[in-house]
Motif scaffolding. Structure first.
Motif, PDB file in Angstrom:
ATOM      1  N   ILE A  56       0.806  -1.219   0.000  1.00  0.00           N
ATOM      2  CA  ILE A  56       0.000   0.000   0.000  1.00  0.00           C
ATOM      3  C   ILE A  56       0.841   1.272   0.000  1.00  0.00           C
ATOM      4  N   SER A  57       2.139   1.153   0.146  1.00  0.00           N
ATOM      5  CA  SER A  57       2.990   2.347   0.171  1.00  0.00           C
ATOM      6  C   SER A  57       3.195   2.899  -1.240  1.00  0.00           C
ATOM      7  N   PRO A  58       3.432   4.192  -1.337  1.00  0.00           N
ATOM      8  CA  PRO A  58       3.656   4.797  -2.657  1.00  0.00           C
ATOM      9  C   PRO A  58       5.052   4.521  -3.222  1.00  0.00           C
ATOM     10  N   VAL A  59       5.970   4.030  -2.400  1.00  0.00           N
ATOM     11  CA  VAL A  59       7.329   3.750  -2.851  1.00  0.00           C
ATOM     12  C   VAL A  59       7.361   2.333  -3.426  1.00  0.00           C
ATOM     13  N   ASP A  60       7.800   2.195  -4.675  1.00  0.00           N
ATOM     14  CA  ASP A  60       7.815   0.892  -5.339  1.00  0.00           C
ATOM     15  C   ASP A  60       9.121   0.673  -6.079  1.00  0.00           C
ATOM     16  N   LEU A  61       9.432  -0.604  -6.318  1.00  0.00           N
ATOM     17  CA  LEU A  61      10.581  -0.939  -7.155  1.00  0.00           C
ATOM     18  C   LEU A  61      10.256  -0.711  -8.622  1.00  0.00           C
ATOM     19  N   VAL A  62       8.997  -0.972  -8.984  1.00  0.00           N
ATOM     20  CA  VAL A  62       8.508  -0.773 -10.344  1.00  0.00           C
ATOM     21  C   VAL A  62       7.415   0.289 -10.258  1.00  0.00           C
ATOM     22  N   PRO A  63       7.322   1.205 -11.234  1.00  0.00           N
ATOM     23  CA  PRO A  63       6.300   2.256 -11.166  1.00  0.00           C
ATOM     24  C   PRO A  63       4.887   1.687 -10.962  1.00  0.00           C
ATOM     25  N   ASP A  64       4.024   2.472 -10.327  1.00  0.00           N
ATOM     26  CA  ASP A  64       2.712   2.004  -9.894  1.00  0.00           C
ATOM     27  C   ASP A  64       1.756   1.478 -10.957  1.00  0.00           C
ATOM     28  N   PRO A  65       1.772   1.911 -12.196  1.00  0.00           N
ATOM     29  CA  PRO A  65       0.825   1.288 -13.135  1.00  0.00           C
ATOM     30  C   PRO A  65       1.055  -0.216 -13.285  1.00  0.00           C
ATOM     31  N   VAL A  66       2.244  -0.700 -12.925  1.00  0.00           N
ATOM     32  CA  VAL A  66       2.535  -2.127 -12.976  1.00  0.00           C
ATOM     33  C   VAL A  66       2.628  -2.622 -11.538  1.00  0.00           C
ATOM     34  N   TYR A  67       1.647  -3.436 -11.118  1.00  0.00           N
ATOM     35  CA  TYR A  67       1.580  -3.879  -9.727  1.00  0.00           C
ATOM     36  C   TYR A  67       2.247  -5.231  -9.509  1.00  0.00           C
ATOM     37  N   LEU A  68       3.075  -5.665 -10.433  1.00  0.00           N
ATOM     38  CA  LEU A  68       3.678  -6.991 -10.314  1.00  0.00           C
ATOM     39  C   LEU A  68       4.592  -7.107  -9.105  1.00  0.00           C
ATOM     40  N   ASP A  69       5.337  -6.071  -8.791  1.00  0.00           N
ATOM     41  CA  ASP A  69       6.220  -6.151  -7.630  1.00  0.00           C
ATOM     42  C   ASP A  69       5.413  -6.207  -6.335  1.00  0.00           C
ATOM     43  N   ASP A  70       4.334  -5.431  -6.253  1.00  0.00           N
ATOM     44  CA  ASP A  70       3.486  -5.450  -5.059  1.00  0.00           C
ATOM     45  C   ASP A  70       2.853  -6.819  -4.861  1.00  0.00           C
ATOM     46  N   VAL A  71       2.284  -7.354  -5.922  1.00  0.00           N
ATOM     47  CA  VAL A  71       1.634  -8.651  -5.860  1.00  0.00           C
ATOM     48  C   VAL A  71       2.658  -9.740  -5.541  1.00  0.00           C
ATOM     49  N   GLY A  72       3.827  -9.667  -6.145  1.00  0.00           N
ATOM     50  CA  GLY A  72       4.863 -10.657  -5.895  1.00  0.00           C
ATOM     51  C   GLY A  72       5.330 -10.668  -4.458  1.00  0.00           C
ATOM     52  N   VAL A  73       5.560  -9.502  -3.892  1.00  0.00           N
ATOM     53  CA  VAL A  73       6.015  -9.403  -2.501  1.00  0.00           C
ATOM     54  C   VAL A  73       4.944  -9.949  -1.561  1.00  0.00           C
ATOM     55  N   LEU A  74       3.692  -9.590  -1.813  1.00  0.00           N
ATOM     56  CA  LEU A  74       2.615 -10.066  -0.959  1.00  0.00           C
ATOM     57  C   LEU A  74       2.410 -11.576  -1.095  1.00  0.00           C
ATOM     58  N   LEU A  75       2.516 -12.101  -2.300  1.00  0.00           N
ATOM     59  CA  LEU A  75       2.383 -13.545  -2.486  1.00  0.00           C
ATOM     60  C   LEU A  75       3.509 -14.310  -1.795  1.00  0.00           C
ATOM     61  N   LEU A  76       4.726 -13.796  -1.866  1.00  0.00           N
ATOM     62  CA  LEU A  76       5.840 -14.446  -1.161  1.00  0.00           C
ATOM     63  C   LEU A  76       5.621 -14.450   0.349  1.00  0.00           C
ATOM     64  N   ALA A  77       5.115 -13.340   0.866  1.00  0.00           N
ATOM     65  CA  ALA A  77       4.844 -13.262   2.308  1.00  0.00           C
ATOM     66  C   ALA A  77       3.732 -14.226   2.700  1.00  0.00           C
ATOM     67  N   LEU A  78       2.687 -14.318   1.877  1.00  0.00           N
ATOM     68  CA  LEU A  78       1.605 -15.260   2.165  1.00  0.00           C
ATOM     69  C   LEU A  78       2.098 -16.699   2.116  1.00  0.00           C
ATOM     70  N   ARG A  79       2.931 -17.005   1.136  1.00  0.00           N
ATOM     71  CA  ARG A  79       3.479 -18.361   1.028  1.00  0.00           C
ATOM     72  C   ARG A  79       4.331 -18.685   2.259  1.00  0.00           C
ATOM     73  N   SER A  80       5.138 -17.738   2.704  1.00  0.00           N
ATOM     74  CA  SER A  80       5.967 -17.946   3.884  1.00  0.00           C
ATOM     75  C   SER A  80       5.103 -18.154   5.129  1.00  0.00           C
ATOM     76  N   LEU A  81       4.029 -17.374   5.238  1.00  0.00           N
ATOM     77  CA  LEU A  81       3.127 -17.483   6.381  1.00  0.00           C
ATOM     78  C   LEU A  81       2.425 -18.838   6.388  1.00  0.00           C
ATOM     79  N   HIS A  82       1.961 -19.285   5.240  1.00  0.00           N
ATOM     80  CA  HIS A  82       1.295 -20.583   5.168  1.00  0.00           C
ATOM     81  C   HIS A  82       2.273 -21.730   5.443  1.00  0.00           C
ATOM     82  N   ALA A  83       3.505 -21.611   4.977  1.00  0.00           N
ATOM     83  CA  ALA A  83       4.511 -22.642   5.254  1.00  0.00           C
ATOM     84  C   ALA A  83       4.811 -22.703   6.754  1.00  0.00           C
ATOM     85  N   ALA A  84       4.884 -21.547   7.394  1.00  0.00           N
ATOM     86  CA  ALA A  84       5.125 -21.517   8.839  1.00  0.00           C
ATOM     87  C   ALA A  84       3.942 -22.118   9.593  1.00  0.00           C
ATOM     88  N   ALA A  85       2.729 -21.876   9.105  1.00  0.00           N
ATOM     89  CA  ALA A  85       1.549 -22.446   9.756  1.00  0.00           C
ATOM     90  C   ALA A  85       1.534 -23.961   9.607  1.00  0.00           C
TER      91      ALA A  85
END
Length: 96
Positions: A56-85
């Motif tokens: 949700i932050s305005p600072v991104d690795l890739v400009p905001d019209p492309v949300y691939l970095d945001d989605v990728g980071v969140l998916l990795l975090a979700l995968r890590s959380l599910h693996a820990a569970a």
């Protein structure tokens, strides 16, 4: 290609991104239950919240019209959380 074709392509991509965002939002809300689980390490919980803040932050690795970095980071975090569970649910295999 004329302007109408580009407009249709942009509209299809926008709808696809909206669908992916909706699915991801459902997964984030489902992760709330995992965050309350005491067996999950604090590191994995913190990683999830850092990913949410990055998304949700305005600072991104890739400009905001492309949300691939945001989605990728969140998916990795979700995968890590599910693996820990999963690791917390499995009884520890101990050999004596």
């Amino acid at each position: 290609m004329d302007g109408k074709v580009w407009l249709v392509i942009a509209a299809v991509l926008a709808v696809a991104l909206a669908i992916v965002a909706a699915v991801l939002l459902v997964r984030v809300f489902a992760a709330r239950k995992l965050l309350l689980d005491a067996g999950i390490p604090l590191r994995d919980k913190a990683l999830f919240w850092v990913a949410v803040v990055y998304t949700i932050s305005p600072v991104d690795l890739v400009p905001d019209p492309v949300y691939l970095d945001d989605v990728g980071v969140l998916l990795l975090a979700l995968r890590s959380l599910h693996a820990a569970a999963e690791a917390a649910r499995r009884p520890a295999d101990r050999t004596v």
